[in-house]
Design a protein around this motif. Structure first.
Motif, mmCIF file in Angstrom:
data_model
loop_
_atom_site.group_PDB
_atom_site.id
_atom_site.type_symbol
_atom_site.label_atom_id
_atom_site.label_comp_id
_atom_site.label_asym_id
_atom_site.label_seq_id
_atom_site.Cartn_x
_atom_site.Cartn_y
_atom_site.Cartn_z
ATOM 1 N N SER A 1 0.845 -1.192 0.000
ATOM 2 C CA SER A 1 0.000 0.000 0.000
ATOM 3 C C SER A 1 0.876 1.237 0.000
ATOM 4 C CB SER A 1 -0.910 0.014 1.233
ATOM 5 O OG SER A 1 -1.691 1.195 1.269
ATOM 6 N N GLU A 2 0.510 2.223 -0.809
ATOM 7 C CA GLU A 2 1.311 3.447 -0.891
ATOM 8 C C GLU A 2 1.152 4.323 0.344
ATOM 9 O OE1 GLU A 2 0.785 5.616 -4.466
ATOM 10 O OE2 GLU A 2 1.303 3.950 -5.779
ATOM 11 N N HIS A 3 0.111 4.100 1.126
ATOM 12 C CA HIS A 3 -0.115 4.902 2.331
ATOM 13 C C HIS A 3 -0.314 3.981 3.534
ATOM 14 C CE1 HIS A 3 -4.369 3.809 2.266
ATOM 15 N NE2 HIS A 3 -4.389 4.135 0.981
ATOM 16 N N GLY A 4 -0.292 4.567 4.720
ATOM 17 C CA GLY A 4 -0.386 3.784 5.939
ATOM 18 C C GLY A 4 -1.780 3.681 6.508
ATOM 19 N N TYR A 5 -2.790 4.249 5.815
ATOM 20 C CA TYR A 5 -4.157 4.177 6.316
ATOM 21 C C TYR A 5 -4.741 2.787 6.094
ATOM 22 C CZ TYR A 5 -3.840 9.301 6.100
ATOM 23 O OH TYR A 5 -3.451 10.601 6.250
ATOM 24 N N SER A 6 -5.631 2.385 6.968
ATOM 25 C CA SER A 6 -6.387 1.166 6.717
ATOM 26 C C SER A 6 -7.435 1.461 5.645
ATOM 27 C CB SER A 6 -7.044 0.676 8.010
ATOM 28 O OG SER A 6 -7.952 1.626 8.506
ATOM 29 N N MET B 1 -16.123 7.869 -0.525
ATOM 30 C CA MET B 1 -17.353 8.646 -0.509
ATOM 31 C C MET B 1 -17.652 9.229 0.864
ATOM 32 S SD MET B 1 -18.530 8.987 -3.488
ATOM 33 C CE MET B 1 -20.106 9.710 -3.060
ATOM 34 N N LEU B 2 -16.929 8.777 1.894
ATOM 35 C CA LEU B 2 -17.139 9.326 3.230
ATOM 36 C C LEU B 2 -16.251 10.532 3.517
ATOM 37 C CD1 LEU B 2 -17.488 6.098 5.415
ATOM 38 C CD2 LEU B 2 -19.302 7.565 4.528
ATOM 39 N N THR B 3 -15.325 10.829 2.620
ATOM 40 C CA THR B 3 -14.404 11.924 2.880
ATOM 41 C C THR B 3 -15.139 13.257 3.014
ATOM 42 O OG1 THR B 3 -13.978 12.061 0.483
ATOM 43 C CG2 THR B 3 -12.387 10.836 1.821
ATOM 44 N N THR B 4 -16.197 13.473 2.226
ATOM 45 C CA THR B 4 -16.938 14.733 2.340
ATOM 46 C C THR B 4 -17.666 14.819 3.678
ATOM 47 O OG1 THR B 4 -18.829 13.762 1.150
ATOM 48 C CG2 THR B 4 -17.231 15.016 -0.144
ATOM 49 N N TYR B 5 -18.095 13.679 4.213
ATOM 50 C CA TYR B 5 -18.761 13.686 5.521
ATOM 51 C C TYR B 5 -17.773 14.078 6.619
ATOM 52 C CZ TYR B 5 -22.750 11.392 3.328
ATOM 53 O OH TYR B 5 -23.827 11.111 2.532
ATOM 54 N N TYR B 6 -16.520 13.656 6.474
ATOM 55 C CA TYR B 6 -15.492 14.045 7.438
ATOM 56 C C TYR B 6 -15.209 15.539 7.338
ATOM 57 C CZ TYR B 6 -10.834 14.878 9.291
ATOM 58 O OH TYR B 6 -9.770 15.416 9.964
ATOM 59 N N VAL B 7 -15.065 16.056 6.125
ATOM 60 C CA VAL B 7 -14.801 17.490 5.951
ATOM 61 C C VAL B 7 -15.942 18.313 6.529
ATOM 62 C CG1 VAL B 7 -14.398 19.333 4.284
ATOM 63 C CG2 VAL B 7 -13.403 17.078 3.890
ATOM 64 N N ALA B 8 -17.181 17.825 6.362
ATOM 65 C CA ALA B 8 -18.349 18.544 6.858
ATOM 66 C C ALA B 8 -18.527 18.417 8.370
ATOM 67 C CB ALA B 8 -19.604 18.043 6.153
ATOM 68 N N PHE C 1 -12.940 4.628 8.550
ATOM 69 C CA PHE C 1 -12.319 3.311 8.442
ATOM 70 C C PHE C 1 -13.277 2.221 8.956
ATOM 71 C CE2 PHE C 1 -9.184 6.598 9.454
ATOM 72 C CZ PHE C 1 -8.422 6.572 8.293
ATOM 73 N N PRO C 2 -14.095 1.656 8.089
ATOM 74 C CA PRO C 2 -15.126 0.705 8.534
ATOM 75 C C PRO C 2 -14.587 -0.605 9.103
ATOM 76 C CG PRO C 2 -14.997 0.751 6.139
ATOM 77 C CD PRO C 2 -14.138 1.869 6.634
ATOM 78 N N ILE D 1 -8.033 10.491 1.658
ATOM 79 C CA ILE D 1 -8.055 11.041 3.011
ATOM 80 C C ILE D 1 -7.200 12.296 3.093
ATOM 81 C CG2 ILE D 1 -7.220 10.616 5.356
ATOM 82 C CD1 ILE D 1 -8.350 7.862 5.213
ATOM 83 N N ASP D 2 -6.048 12.276 2.455
ATOM 84 C CA ASP D 2 -5.188 13.462 2.480
ATOM 85 C C ASP D 2 -5.876 14.665 1.835
ATOM 86 O OD1 ASP D 2 -3.178 12.120 3.811
ATOM 87 O OD2 ASP D 2 -2.130 11.536 1.977
ATOM 88 N N ASP D 3 -6.657 14.421 0.768
ATOM 89 C CA ASP D 3 -7.442 15.503 0.167
ATOM 90 C C ASP D 3 -8.421 16.077 1.183
ATOM 91 O OD1 ASP D 3 -6.240 15.120 -2.328
ATOM 92 O OD2 ASP D 3 -7.827 13.790 -3.038
ATOM 93 N N ALA D 4 -9.085 15.185 1.910
ATOM 94 C CA ALA D 4 -10.096 15.603 2.886
ATOM 95 C C ALA D 4 -9.462 16.385 4.037
ATOM 96 C CB ALA D 4 -10.843 14.387 3.418
ATOM 97 N N ILE D 5 -8.337 15.895 4.534
ATOM 98 C CA ILE D 5 -7.646 16.589 5.627
ATOM 99 C C ILE D 5 -7.229 17.990 5.186
ATOM 100 C CG2 ILE D 5 -5.551 16.600 7.021
ATOM 101 C CD1 ILE D 5 -5.720 13.526 7.061
ATOM 102 N N ARG D 6 -6.686 18.077 3.981
ATOM 103 C CA ARG D 6 -6.213 19.375 3.478
ATOM 104 C C ARG D 6 -7.365 20.370 3.340
ATOM 105 N NH1 ARG D 6 -5.087 20.930 -2.248
ATOM 106 N NH2 ARG D 6 -3.836 22.839 -2.158
ATOM 107 N N LEU D 7 -8.511 19.916 2.785
ATOM 108 C CA LEU D 7 -9.637 20.820 2.608
ATOM 109 C C LEU D 7 -10.235 21.223 3.957
ATOM 110 C CD1 LEU D 7 -11.582 22.373 0.833
ATOM 111 C CD2 LEU D 7 -12.942 20.282 0.563
ATOM 112 N N ARG D 8 -10.367 20.281 4.866
ATOM 113 C CA ARG D 8 -10.935 20.605 6.178
ATOM 114 C C ARG D 8 -10.059 21.619 6.920
ATOM 115 N NH1 ARG D 8 -13.747 16.657 10.651
ATOM 116 N NH2 ARG D 8 -13.453 17.998 12.464
#
Length: 423
Positions: A33-38, A43-50, A59-60, A131-138
């Motif tokens: 995996s290129e990243h360390g996230y599980s 589609m949940l990234t916008t819910y996190y930003v909001a 992470f289900p 996720i990185d996109d979501a973190i950056r926007l939030r």
């Protein structure tokens, strides 16, 4: 003891690993995996930003360490796979390391795509896929007093970004080259109603108009559109689309169209090489062609099918069809089937208020449905349409009929939807 590799660890990769472990308790499963996230749901990234879900809600399946222990995985994070040599079943890493495996599952997904725009530094635009996109926007929204925004791309992700910006009081323009909302999923009458409701919420629509160029000013950006208009924006978010991550395979070895082509076992033409999820093309039932269907449930089914077959089990991906189910700006929109197919149009309810259903009946029966404002009937309608594609002749069960009637559909409309009306 078999040696398996999984490249990419999203939904498809997780279900692939789970199925391998269920069918082969002793095999070695190596995950790259290129990243360390599980595994997380894009589609949940916008819910996190909001702020609607916490970071952990992305992470289900829990954190990576929990998954690693449960499935007994050898996990390599930050490991970029440069090439899969299919015929030799060899994984080559960017750092020069290589390793051969008995079976390989490619589950690399897709990435956000945005062309370059004259005058716009890509690092000053925002995207919404990872996720990185979501973190950056939030973080940007929490630290900057944005007043105006331009969202490019009237996609299912784009409209969720518009919603969260609008809820923050940011005057938002939604632009897209398409002449109407959701042109690949909604019928025109439904598109126009969605547009009316969005506009009523204060969003400005610039449909049929693409972003042409950007001029950065001290106060933000002046965005020039292809129709000659300009949009002032402090914030630009690009939600134009996605492209499959397939560069690590050689098209001379593995068949690649828009995605990696697989059979019902999720295997490529090269024995031992499988693919699943957003990077591959599975069977689309309505057209009987291979197609990318970028849905979470689709990726889960494909990954589980691939993993079982890799480990000596027997499973088959029996195909899927185009559908979208989303909630935004106090409305539900559900689209089933190819909206380009024609036939007799039948409707139920009032499009401007309450439950509205628009169905198209072709020569062989129901071919497509749009639903506004009632997600509760979506499962019943989806199941019914799926059975039509499977058998060519299906009727609603008494229980399904009862659900639809309880939710407000008239028996006369249900009969028309079943093709028992010839008016």
């Amino acid at each position: 003891m078999a040696d398996y590799a999984i490249i990419g660890f999203g939904c498809a990769g997780y279900y692939g690993a789970k199925a391998i472990r269920e069918n082969d308790p002793d095999g070695t499963i190596t995950v790259y995996s290129e990243h360390g996230y599980s595994p997380y749901n894009p589609m949940l990234t916008t819910y996190y930003v909001a702020g609607k879900i916490p970071f952990e809600g992305l992470f289900p399946f829990g954190d990576m360490e929990k998954i690693r222990q449960e499935l007994r995985l050898e996990v390599h994070t930050g490991a970029r796979v440069e090439k899969v040599e299919a015929r030799s079943r060899t994984v080559r890493l960017e750092n020069g390391e290589s390793r051969q495996f008995d079976k390989i599952l490619i589950a690399t997904g897709a990435h956000a795509f945005a062309p370059s725009f004259p005058g716009l530094d890509p690092e000053k635009a925002f995207y919404m896929r990872t996720i990185d996109d979501a973190i950056r926007l939030r973080e940007a929204l929490e630290s900057h007093p944005y007043r105006t925004a331009l969202v490019v791309g009237a996609s299912m992700v784009g409209i969720k970004v518009v919603e969260l910006l609008n809820n923050r009081g940011i005057r938002t323009t939604l632009a897209d080259m398409a002449p109407r909302m959701f042109p690949l999923a909604a019928y025109e009458s439904v598109s126009r109603e969605i547009e009316r409701r969005i506009t009523r919420k204060g969003v400005h629509l610039a449909l049929g108009s693409a972003l042409a160029s950007v001029e950065e000013t001290g106060d933000g950006f002046v965005c020039s559109m292809t129709d000659g208009s300009t949009v002032q924006a402090d914030l630009i978010v690009l939600c134009i689309g996605t492209r499959t991550n397939v560069s690590l395979v050689d098209p001379a070895e593995v068949t690649v169209n828009k995605g990696i082509v697989v059979d019902h076992d999720m295997q490529t033409p090269v024995p031992g090489i499988y693919a699943a999820g957003d990077c591959c093309e599975g069977e689309e039932l309505q057209s009987n062609t291979s197609m990318i269907i970028g849905l979470w449930a689709n990726a889960a089914h494909q990954g589980a099918t691939a993993g079982a077959n890799m480990a000596g089990g027997k499973a088959e991906f029996d195909g899927n069809f185009l559908h979208n189910i989303t909630h935004f700006m106090d409305m539900d929109f559900i689209g089933f089937g190819d909206n380009r197919l024609t036939g007799q149009v039948v409707t139920s309810g009032h499009i401007e208020s309450g439950l509205y259903v628009e169905a198209v009946i072709g020569e062989q029966g129901l071919v497509g449905v749009n639903i506004l404002d009632n997600y509760r009937i979506s499962g019943t309608v989806k199941n019914y349409l799926y059975r039509i594609m499977e058998s060519g002749d299906a009727k609603l069960s008494p229980i399904q009929r009862g659900i639809l009637i309880k939710e407000g559909l008239k028996p006369s409309f249900i009969e028309k939807m079943e093709g028992r009306y010839h008016g």
